[in-house]
Enzyme design. Structure first.
Site, PDB file in Angstrom:
ATOM      1  N   GLY A 123      44.743  50.947  44.942  1.00 36.37           N
ATOM      2  CA  GLY A 123      44.151  50.919  43.602  1.00 36.37           C
ATOM      3  C   GLY A 123      44.959  50.068  42.655  1.00 36.37           C
ATOM      4  N   SER A 125      43.568  46.413  41.370  1.00 35.99           N
ATOM      5  CA  SER A 125      42.724  45.590  40.486  1.00 35.99           C
ATOM      6  C   SER A 125      41.846  46.452  39.580  1.00 35.99           C
ATOM      7  CB  SER A 125      41.812  44.690  41.318  1.00 35.99           C
ATOM      8  OG  SER A 125      42.551  43.958  42.249  1.00 35.99           O
ATOM      9  N   GLU A 240      51.367  42.368  51.989  1.00 38.63           N
ATOM     10  CA  GLU A 240      49.934  42.065  52.138  1.00 38.63           C
ATOM     11  C   GLU A 240      49.710  40.576  52.435  1.00 38.63           C
ATOM     12  OE1 GLU A 240      47.747  43.352  48.701  1.00 38.63           O
ATOM     13  OE2 GLU A 240      45.820  43.246  49.753  1.00 38.63           O
ATOM     14  N   THR A 368      44.583  35.251  44.596  1.00 40.88           N
ATOM     15  CA  THR A 368      43.800  34.041  44.853  1.00 40.88           C
ATOM     16  C   THR A 368      44.705  32.871  45.285  1.00 40.88           C
ATOM     17  OG1 THR A 368      43.963  33.204  42.598  1.00 40.88           O
ATOM     18  CG2 THR A 368      42.143  34.724  43.058  1.00 40.88           C
TER      19      THR A 368
HETATM   20  C1  LIG Z   1      37.747  41.231  50.157  1.00 36.85           C
HETATM   21  C2  LIG Z   1      38.548  41.707  48.977  1.00 36.85           C
HETATM   22  C3  LIG Z   1      39.235  42.897  49.087  1.00 36.85           C
HETATM   23  C4  LIG Z   1      39.970  43.363  48.003  1.00 36.85           C
HETATM   24  N1  LIG Z   1      40.587  44.583  48.125  1.00 36.85           N
HETATM   25  C5  LIG Z   1      41.271  45.074  47.074  1.00 36.85           C
HETATM   26  C6  LIG Z   1      41.863  46.368  47.149  1.00 36.85           C
HETATM   27  O1  LIG Z   1      41.771  47.072  48.167  1.00 36.85           O
HETATM   28  N2  LIG Z   1      42.500  46.844  46.074  1.00 36.85           N
HETATM   29  C7  LIG Z   1      42.629  46.124  44.932  1.00 36.85           C
HETATM   30  O2  LIG Z   1      43.249  46.610  43.997  1.00 36.85           O
HETATM   31  N3  LIG Z   1      42.070  44.894  44.806  1.00 36.85           N
HETATM   32  C8  LIG Z   1      41.391  44.366  45.860  1.00 36.85           C
HETATM   33  N4  LIG Z   1      40.810  43.115  45.762  1.00 36.85           N
HETATM   34  C9  LIG Z   1      40.862  42.402  44.476  1.00 36.85           C
HETATM   35  C10 LIG Z   1      41.721  41.147  44.464  1.00 36.85           C
HETATM   36  O3  LIG Z   1      43.083  41.485  44.475  1.00 36.85           O
HETATM   37  C11 LIG Z   1      41.326  40.386  43.189  1.00 36.85           C
HETATM   38  O4  LIG Z   1      39.972  40.000  43.319  1.00 36.85           O
HETATM   39  C12 LIG Z   1      42.186  39.152  42.975  1.00 36.85           C
HETATM   40  O5  LIG Z   1      43.497  39.526  42.644  1.00 36.85           O
HETATM   41  C13 LIG Z   1      41.614  38.227  41.897  1.00 36.85           C
HETATM   42  O6  LIG Z   1      41.373  38.908  40.731  1.00 36.85           O
HETATM   43  P1  LIG Z   1      39.964  38.799  39.971  1.00 36.85           P
HETATM   44  O7  LIG Z   1      38.895  39.020  40.989  1.00 36.85           O
HETATM   45  O8  LIG Z   1      40.010  39.702  38.792  1.00 36.85           O
HETATM   46  O9  LIG Z   1      39.854  37.305  39.507  1.00 36.85           O
HETATM   47  P2  LIG Z   1      40.501  36.640  38.195  1.00 36.85           P
HETATM   48  O10 LIG Z   1      41.929  37.046  38.095  1.00 36.85           O
HETATM   49  O11 LIG Z   1      39.624  36.942  37.024  1.00 36.85           O
HETATM   50  O12 LIG Z   1      40.451  35.104  38.535  1.00 36.85           O
HETATM   51  C14 LIG Z   1      39.291  34.283  38.318  1.00 36.85           C
HETATM   52  C15 LIG Z   1      39.652  32.844  38.655  1.00 36.85           C
HETATM   53  O13 LIG Z   1      40.681  32.370  37.751  1.00 36.85           O
HETATM   54  C16 LIG Z   1      41.785  31.869  38.502  1.00 36.85           C
HETATM   55  N5  LIG Z   1      43.051  32.186  37.806  1.00 36.85           N
HETATM   56  C17 LIG Z   1      43.381  33.344  37.204  1.00 36.85           C
HETATM   57  N6  LIG Z   1      44.648  33.287  36.720  1.00 36.85           N
HETATM   58  C18 LIG Z   1      45.122  32.057  37.037  1.00 36.85           C
HETATM   59  C19 LIG Z   1      46.370  31.393  36.798  1.00 36.85           C
HETATM   60  N7  LIG Z   1      47.378  31.986  36.160  1.00 36.85           N
HETATM   61  N8  LIG Z   1      46.512  30.124  37.281  1.00 36.85           N
HETATM   62  C20 LIG Z   1      45.497  29.508  37.934  1.00 36.85           C
HETATM   63  N9  LIG Z   1      44.274  30.089  38.169  1.00 36.85           N
HETATM   64  C21 LIG Z   1      44.101  31.347  37.733  1.00 36.85           C
HETATM   65  C22 LIG Z   1      41.739  32.627  39.824  1.00 36.85           C
HETATM   66  O14 LIG Z   1      42.452  31.957  40.832  1.00 36.85           O
HETATM   67  C23 LIG Z   1      40.251  32.703  40.073  1.00 36.85           C
HETATM   68  O15 LIG Z   1      39.799  31.508  40.638  1.00 36.85           O
HETATM   69  C24 LIG Z   1      40.057  42.618  46.806  1.00 36.85           C
HETATM   70  C25 LIG Z   1      39.376  41.400  46.717  1.00 36.85           C
HETATM   71  C26 LIG Z   1      38.626  40.947  47.777  1.00 36.85           C
HETATM   72  C27 LIG Z   1      37.882  39.653  47.634  1.00 36.85           C
END
Ligand SMILES: Cc1cc2nc3c(=O)[nH]c(=O)nc-3n(C[C@H](O)[C@H](O)[C@H](O)COP(=O)(O)OP(=O)(O)OC[C@H]3O[C@@H](n4cnc5c(N)ncnc54)[C@H](O)[C@@H]3O)c2cc1C
Length: 386
Positions: A123, A125, A240, A368
């Site tokens: 837990g 994100s 991870e 990402t």
């Molecule tokens: C298959 C899958 C499983 C997952 N499982 C889990 C889980 O079990 N538990 C959990 O907690 N989370 C989980 N996640 C979530 C994952 O950790 C987040 O989706 C990820 O950290 C990105 O955050 P966000 O989706 O909020 O995107 P955002 O942070 O909103 O990013 C949006 C875009 O902006 C870019 N960006 C943001 N900040 C920057 C920066 N500083 N410099 C350059 N570019 C930037 C990103 O690269 C991306 O392209 C999972 C995600 C996926 C896809």
């Protein structure tokens, strides 16, 4: 430089293959065609079998249910598993507890993880906090010997199957954002936790929204010190991002296509053209590079070093390779490759159609590609933050 394996390691690899061949029946929830719950049951049964043979947590000390095996043996097991899409070992909270947990926490949780009795979700994100994880808003407020948690998590993989969740909360809203976070272990059965599914485009239900409403957790369930949970969380993230599973996934996709092309040629009676051969050659080269990067991370762990930007390199390179592989396969197979497993005209059981969709998430999960490149640029190359 000797990149070879010792005779003992080669013999071990053979034993691992034998075990997987005997016990794994090919269920893979990520690649499934909607039959996710059945796949999950098969995966759980297999993990229990792994636990019985001591394969699940083999590098852990014996007192916590492991075999005290070497990191390289654990890596060989993970690699052989990923080459056939089988689960490779216990998740993230165990290794984190090993470093930051109290003796009581280790004795309570590690043997149960090693025996495949408990399944954990992560837990971290939240709807407004992903890449900028330290901005998370889920609150934990002390009330005597307990904390009361309120807030929402999102993308929680496997929360619908989990017995426990390790969760990041804000315990000091006035501190700088990295210094007001605490890390808890919470049973999923605690009153006030609810889980809502998020359906993915390739048909699987892998992750969820997880809500916390006045969830009471004993203070002794905190990992590490109060308000220092960020530093525990980064340990979990390094685990991870490590691992040879992604590189092995690239290899599995490549081998599957190459074998089929050599045996059956292209679907529709077409002949393999020059550019398609070149794509396969590129794929072979990049797969090899990704594997070596993954091995380096495992080697560092085996020497007691803590890979950080090296884990990010492995993660970004191999997760992007997974996507490239799926794209290349569809390009080479043409429209036949884009058909779903349920189509009578599909080839290779529609696996590249599935992976074309499922690998989209691989460059997002665990941070990402952009975030990994930031880590490599700042911590690896010593460049100032942009
Ligand atoms: C298959 C899958 C499983 C997952 N499982 C889990 C889980 O079990 N538990 C959990 O907690 N989370 C989980 N996640 C979530 C994952 O950790 C987040 O989706 C990820 O950290 C990105 O955050 P966000 O989706 O909020 O995107 P955002 O942070 O909103 O990013 C949006 C875009 O902006 C870019 N960006 C943001 N900040 C920057 C920066 N500083 N410099 C350059 N570019 C930037 C990103 O690269 C991306 O392209 C999972 C995600 C996926 C896809």
């Amino acid at each position: 430089m000797d990149f070879g394996w010792s005779n003992d390691e080669l013999a071990f690899r053979d034993r691992v293959r034998e075990f997987i061949h005997t016990n794994w029946n090919g269920a893979d929830p990520e690649e499934g065609d909607g039959d996710e719950s059945g796949a999950w049951e098969r995966t759980r049964a297999y993990q229990k079998e792994m636990a019985t043979h001591g394969w699940l947590t083999m590098a852990w000390p014996k007192e916590y249910g492991g075999q005290a095996a070497s990191f390289m043996e654990q890596m060989i097991f993970a690699e052989e598993s990923a080459l056939v899409g089988a689960p490779g070992g216990a998740g993230l909270v165990g290794p984190t507890l090993m470093i930051h947990g109290t003796e009581e926490q280790k004795r309570e949780h590690l043997p149960r993880i090693a025996a495949a009795e408990t399944v954990w979700a992560q837990g971290y994100s939240e709807p407004g906090s992903g890449s900028d994880l330290a901005s998370l808003q889920t609150r934990a407020v002390r009330d005597g010997d307990e904390f009361v948690i309120n807030g929402q998590k999102i993308w929680t993989s496997g929360a619908h199957h989990a017995d426990w969740i390790h969760v990041l909360t804000r315990t000091d809203p006035d501190a700088p954002k990295h210094r007001g976070i605490s890390y808890f272990m919470v049973p999923m059965s605690t009153p006030g936790i609810s889980v809502r599914p998020l359906q993915q485009m390739h048909g699987a239900h892998g992750f969820n929204e997880t809500f916390f409403e006045d969830v009471r957790v004993p203070a002794k369930n905190m990992i590490g010190e109060e308000n220092r949970g960020w530093y525990v969380a980064t340990t979990t993230l390094d685990f991870e991002r490590s691992g040879v599973g992604r590189a092995a996934g690239v290899q599995m996709a490549f081998d599957g296509l190459l074998t089929s092309l050599k045996q059956d040629g292209l679907p529709g009676g077409r002949t393999l053209a020059g550019p398609q051969r070149h794509q396969l050659a590129e794929w072979a080269m990049e797969g090899e590079v990704g594997r070596i990067i993954g091995y380096r991370v495992a080697w560092m762990q085996s020497k007691g070093l803590v890979p950080n930007y090296e884990a990010s390199m492995s993660k970004v390179f191999n997760s992007e390779n997974l996507q490239k592989g799926a794209r290349r396969a569809i390009n080479i197979l043409g429209f036949y490759g884009a058909l779903k497993p349920s189509s009578p005209h599909t080839v290779l059981n529609g696996r590249y159609c599935q992976s074309y969709m499922s690998t989209v998430s691989r460059t997002i999960a665990a941070g990402t590609s952009e975030v990994q490149r930031n880590v490599i640029a700042t911590r690896g190359l010593g460049l100032p933050r942009g």
